[in-house]
Motif scaffolding. Sequence first.
Motif, PDB file in Angstrom:
ATOM      1  N   ALA A 244      27.621  26.643  45.062  1.00  0.00           N
ATOM      2  CA  ALA A 244      26.945  26.744  43.651  1.00  0.00           C
ATOM      3  C   ALA A 244      25.714  26.783  43.411  1.00  0.00           C
ATOM      4  O   ALA A 244      24.975  26.739  42.691  1.00  0.00           O
ATOM      5  CB  ALA A 244      26.900  25.377  43.735  1.00  0.00           C
ATOM      6  N   VAL A 245      24.579  26.261  44.813  1.00  0.00           N
ATOM      7  CA  VAL A 245      23.073  26.878  44.488  1.00  0.00           C
ATOM      8  C   VAL A 245      22.706  28.054  44.537  1.00  0.00           C
ATOM      9  O   VAL A 245      21.571  28.705  43.404  1.00  0.00           O
ATOM     10  CB  VAL A 245      22.481  25.631  45.978  1.00  0.00           C
ATOM     11  CG1 VAL A 245      20.971  26.256  46.005  1.00  0.00           C
ATOM     12  CG2 VAL A 245      22.962  24.783  45.515  1.00  0.00           C
ATOM     13  N   SER A 246      23.143  29.047  45.412  1.00  0.00           N
ATOM     14  CA  SER A 246      23.005  30.330  45.872  1.00  0.00           C
ATOM     15  C   SER A 246      23.533  31.314  44.069  1.00  0.00           C
ATOM     16  O   SER A 246      23.278  32.364  44.412  1.00  0.00           O
ATOM     17  CB  SER A 246      23.461  30.733  46.905  1.00  0.00           C
ATOM     18  OG  SER A 246      24.657  31.410  47.298  1.00  0.00           O
ATOM     19  N   GLY A 247      24.663  30.583  44.030  1.00  0.00           N
ATOM     20  CA  GLY A 247      25.205  31.677  42.990  1.00  0.00           C
ATOM     21  C   GLY A 247      26.057  32.877  43.460  1.00  0.00           C
ATOM     22  O   GLY A 247      26.579  34.236  43.306  1.00  0.00           O
ATOM     23  N   THR A 248      26.597  32.881  45.157  1.00  0.00           N
ATOM     24  CA  THR A 248      27.110  33.718  46.179  1.00  0.00           C
ATOM     25  C   THR A 248      28.871  33.373  45.727  1.00  0.00           C
ATOM     26  O   THR A 248      28.012  32.561  47.138  1.00  0.00           O
ATOM     27  CB  THR A 248      26.321  34.352  46.972  1.00  0.00           C
ATOM     28  OG1 THR A 248      24.709  34.951  46.677  1.00  0.00           O
ATOM     29  CG2 THR A 248      27.376  35.461  47.998  1.00  0.00           C
ATOM     30  N   VAL A 249      29.234  33.620  45.340  1.00  0.00           N
ATOM     31  CA  VAL A 249      30.595  33.135  46.014  1.00  0.00           C
ATOM     32  C   VAL A 249      31.012  34.295  46.980  1.00  0.00           C
ATOM     33  O   VAL A 249      31.141  35.296  46.457  1.00  0.00           O
ATOM     34  CB  VAL A 249      31.517  33.358  44.188  1.00  0.00           C
ATOM     35  CG1 VAL A 249      32.710  32.881  44.901  1.00  0.00           C
ATOM     36  CG2 VAL A 249      30.673  32.214  43.486  1.00  0.00           C
TER      37      VAL A 249
ATOM     38  N   LEU B 126      47.194  35.124  37.895  1.00  0.00           N
ATOM     39  CA  LEU B 126      46.724  34.457  37.278  1.00  0.00           C
ATOM     40  C   LEU B 126      45.568  33.970  36.678  1.00  0.00           C
ATOM     41  O   LEU B 126      44.689  33.529  36.118  1.00  0.00           O
ATOM     42  CB  LEU B 126      47.736  33.033  36.183  1.00  0.00           C
ATOM     43  CG  LEU B 126      49.377  33.769  35.908  1.00  0.00           C
ATOM     44  CD1 LEU B 126      49.980  32.767  35.234  1.00  0.00           C
ATOM     45  CD2 LEU B 126      49.196  34.914  34.546  1.00  0.00           C
ATOM     46  N   ILE B 127      44.899  33.590  38.039  1.00  0.00           N
ATOM     47  CA  ILE B 127      43.559  33.089  38.539  1.00  0.00           C
ATOM     48  C   ILE B 127      43.047  34.490  39.333  1.00  0.00           C
ATOM     49  O   ILE B 127      43.293  35.553  39.751  1.00  0.00           O
ATOM     50  CB  ILE B 127      43.800  32.321  39.755  1.00  0.00           C
ATOM     51  CG1 ILE B 127      43.825  32.863  41.310  1.00  0.00           C
ATOM     52  CG2 ILE B 127      44.601  30.777  39.378  1.00  0.00           C
ATOM     53  CD1 ILE B 127      43.966  31.159  42.132  1.00  0.00           C
ATOM     54  N   ASP B 128      41.314  34.189  38.424  1.00  0.00           N
ATOM     55  CA  ASP B 128      39.873  35.453  39.166  1.00  0.00           C
ATOM     56  C   ASP B 128      40.064  35.017  40.424  1.00  0.00           C
ATOM     57  O   ASP B 128      38.746  34.849  40.533  1.00  0.00           O
ATOM     58  CB  ASP B 128      39.211  35.687  38.304  1.00  0.00           C
ATOM     59  CG  ASP B 128      38.499  36.356  38.047  1.00  0.00           C
ATOM     60  OD1 ASP B 128      38.507  36.792  39.380  1.00  0.00           O
ATOM     61  OD2 ASP B 128      37.437  35.805  37.837  1.00  0.00           O
ATOM     62  N   VAL B 129      40.929  35.846  41.732  1.00  0.00           N
ATOM     63  CA  VAL B 129      40.207  35.896  43.351  1.00  0.00           C
ATOM     64  C   VAL B 129      39.596  36.293  43.346  1.00  0.00           C
ATOM     65  O   VAL B 129      38.995  38.059  42.811  1.00  0.00           O
ATOM     66  CB  VAL B 129      42.198  36.221  44.321  1.00  0.00           C
ATOM     67  CG1 VAL B 129      41.308  35.723  45.384  1.00  0.00           C
ATOM     68  CG2 VAL B 129      43.280  34.830  43.727  1.00  0.00           C
ATOM     69  N   VAL B 130      38.408  35.754  44.253  1.00  0.00           N
ATOM     70  CA  VAL B 130      37.079  36.895  44.565  1.00  0.00           C
ATOM     71  C   VAL B 130      37.694  37.881  45.453  1.00  0.00           C
ATOM     72  O   VAL B 130      38.036  37.177  46.245  1.00  0.00           O
ATOM     73  CB  VAL B 130      35.947  36.344  44.559  1.00  0.00           C
ATOM     74  CG1 VAL B 130      34.861  36.814  45.224  1.00  0.00           C
ATOM     75  CG2 VAL B 130      35.483  35.193  43.152  1.00  0.00           C
ATOM     76  N   ALA B 131      37.056  38.862  45.336  1.00  0.00           N
ATOM     77  CA  ALA B 131      38.307  39.927  46.417  1.00  0.00           C
ATOM     78  C   ALA B 131      37.322  41.086  47.535  1.00  0.00           C
ATOM     79  O   ALA B 131      36.372  41.817  45.769  1.00  0.00           O
ATOM     80  CB  ALA B 131      39.565  40.356  46.150  1.00  0.00           C
ATOM     81  N   GLY B 132      37.621  41.312  47.935  1.00  0.00           N
ATOM     82  CA  GLY B 132      36.375  42.648  48.537  1.00  0.00           C
ATOM     83  C   GLY B 132      35.047  42.651  49.271  1.00  0.00           C
ATOM     84  O   GLY B 132      34.608  42.486  50.176  1.00  0.00           O
ATOM     85  N   ARG B 133      34.360  41.715  47.866  1.00  0.00           N
ATOM     86  CA  ARG B 133      32.876  41.242  47.979  1.00  0.00           C
ATOM     87  C   ARG B 133      32.601  40.593  47.368  1.00  0.00           C
ATOM     88  O   ARG B 133      33.549  39.839  46.762  1.00  0.00           O
ATOM     89  CB  ARG B 133      32.104  42.839  47.951  1.00  0.00           C
ATOM     90  CG  ARG B 133      32.039  42.990  46.446  1.00  0.00           C
ATOM     91  CD  ARG B 133      30.852  44.452  46.086  1.00  0.00           C
ATOM     92  NE  ARG B 133      31.636  45.910  46.814  1.00  0.00           N
ATOM     93  CZ  ARG B 133      31.184  46.725  46.673  1.00  0.00           C
ATOM     94  NH1 ARG B 133      28.973  46.590  45.750  1.00  0.00           N
ATOM     95  NH2 ARG B 133      31.609  47.353  46.963  1.00  0.00           N
ATOM     96  N   ALA B 134      31.279  39.995  48.176  1.00  0.00           N
ATOM     97  CA  ALA B 134      31.473  38.480  47.479  1.00  0.00           C
ATOM     98  C   ALA B 134      30.754  38.706  45.705  1.00  0.00           C
ATOM     99  O   ALA B 134      30.537  39.979  45.681  1.00  0.00           O
ATOM    100  CB  ALA B 134      29.557  37.694  48.122  1.00  0.00           C
ATOM    101  N   ARG B 135      31.039  37.741  45.322  1.00  0.00           N
ATOM    102  CA  ARG B 135      30.131  38.497  43.823  1.00  0.00           C
ATOM    103  C   ARG B 135      29.025  37.071  43.449  1.00  0.00           C
ATOM    104  O   ARG B 135      29.181  35.749  43.787  1.00  0.00           O
ATOM    105  CB  ARG B 135      31.757  37.755  42.475  1.00  0.00           C
ATOM    106  CG  ARG B 135      31.476  38.448  40.755  1.00  0.00           C
ATOM    107  CD  ARG B 135      32.383  37.816  39.951  1.00  0.00           C
ATOM    108  NE  ARG B 135      33.758  37.593  40.832  1.00  0.00           N
ATOM    109  CZ  ARG B 135      34.694  37.608  40.519  1.00  0.00           C
ATOM    110  NH1 ARG B 135      34.953  37.237  39.383  1.00  0.00           N
ATOM    111  NH2 ARG B 135      36.476  38.475  40.270  1.00  0.00           N
ATOM    112  N   GLN B 136      28.282  37.917  42.603  1.00  0.00           N
ATOM    113  CA  GLN B 136      27.252  36.820  41.974  1.00  0.00           C
ATOM    114  C   GLN B 136      27.505  36.398  40.509  1.00  0.00           C
ATOM    115  O   GLN B 136      27.837  36.926  40.025  1.00  0.00           O
ATOM    116  CB  GLN B 136      26.234  37.408  42.198  1.00  0.00           C
ATOM    117  CG  GLN B 136      25.225  38.415  43.339  1.00  0.00           C
ATOM    118  CD  GLN B 136      24.606  36.824  44.143  1.00  0.00           C
ATOM    119  OE1 GLN B 136      25.319  37.211  44.980  1.00  0.00           O
ATOM    120  NE2 GLN B 136      24.386  36.357  43.555  1.00  0.00           N
ATOM    121  N   VAL B 137      27.209  35.107  40.485  1.00  0.00           N
ATOM    122  CA  VAL B 137      27.361  34.610  38.886  1.00  0.00           C
ATOM    123  C   VAL B 137      25.946  33.123  39.383  1.00  0.00           C
ATOM    124  O   VAL B 137      24.835  33.210  40.310  1.00  0.00           O
ATOM    125  CB  VAL B 137      28.088  33.293  39.635  1.00  0.00           C
ATOM    126  CG1 VAL B 137      29.770  33.887  39.666  1.00  0.00           C
ATOM    127  CG2 VAL B 137      28.998  32.154  40.168  1.00  0.00           C
TER     128      VAL B 137
END
Length: 410
Positions: free
Chosen positions: A355-360, A375-386
């Motif tokens: 939540a703090v870093s934005g790295t999921v 149906l859900i947006d599973v983060v796969a392969g590499r970390a996602r930046q938000v």
Amino acid sequence: MNRRVRVAVTGLGVKTPAGTHVKQFADTLAEGRSTAATVAEFVDLGLPVTFACRVPEFDPTDYVSLRELRQLDRAAFLAVAAAADAVTDARLERPAVPERVGVTVGIGAGGLTPAELLVQEYGDRPATVPAYTVPRIMANAAAARISLRIGARGSALSYVMACASGATAIGEAMLKIRSGELDVVVAGGTEACVSPVAVSSFARMGAMSRRNDDPAAACRPFDTGRDGFVMGEGAAFLVLERWEHAEARGARVIAELRGYGSNSDAHHIVAPRSDGAVAAACMRLALADAELAPAEIGHVNAHGTGTLYNDLAEARAIVACFGADGPPVTAPKGVLGHSLGAAGAVEAVATLLSAVSGTVPPVANFTTGDGDTALIDVVAGRARQVAPQPALTNSFGFGGHNVSLVFAPC
């Protein structure tokens, strides 16, 4: 509920298979690398599952004397070590007003593993059990030891809510602060069930992956090839403070614990409600407590055990709460294994860091979902930046216990 009383997170400590320090823990999660490995003892015993996720060795004398170590079972020791790190991180070594400092600990199977070891060693001569047997098997030992170590004279409570125990301890600690009873609570969870009886028991009920030939690929949250969880162990603790108390002592505030929801499926002793309706209601309770709309959540840290029906029910719950275009979803158990009563606390730390870093972090071993898990947006392969945003974490336990927590960056 009194939202005028804000709860700050000022310290973190972890002892997990992904690392024994917070940065190491976060880096391993971001890599999406499984820590599961073969356990030689399980192979020798011919167990149906021969692998697990274990905490790497570290020097116990950094935290306790050798004499104290003999009096502690592994779960209590991991708890003391993680809590000590959290207190050090918060720069709160000795409380100025000990009566205003408390401890809450979640543990799911407290006493099981030390009792198992005692039976193995002393089963044929029970009259010779060690004098420290009772302190080792007490489920409340972790809470008591932490309280003793830091001199906390407020309430020291243990919560047993199966796999929702650690998250419950954190949520209830928040309520203690909001009510005005305490200014500071050292809150978290611990578990150490990488043992023959625990592993065999879960394997017998069909809850565990049996990929003995490829442990690192075993736990696959939300993936179409999921076949069960991997046993893990660990401990994680947070120092929670009334916001004004933290400011007054010049503490560094890492994040805010903003929402807590808890309810019960009242459905089955081990199986979740297949529609996820009550779990979805739990998430809504946490969001309402946090005074946030679903669209304000940056990501969901799912319970995601890698079991067939639990993942399906949780996916349905997430869609019911957030809609078809919901936030990214991660699930750390692909990396960490399932540390039962500690899992909610370990994943709370993971959630607030993201939540703090934005790295999921990515979900280890996820390729594609099936049915509602697609149906859900599973983060796969590499970390996602938000963008750094509030995040929600779920913990669902046998018995139908549901807990959701919301953390927000400052």
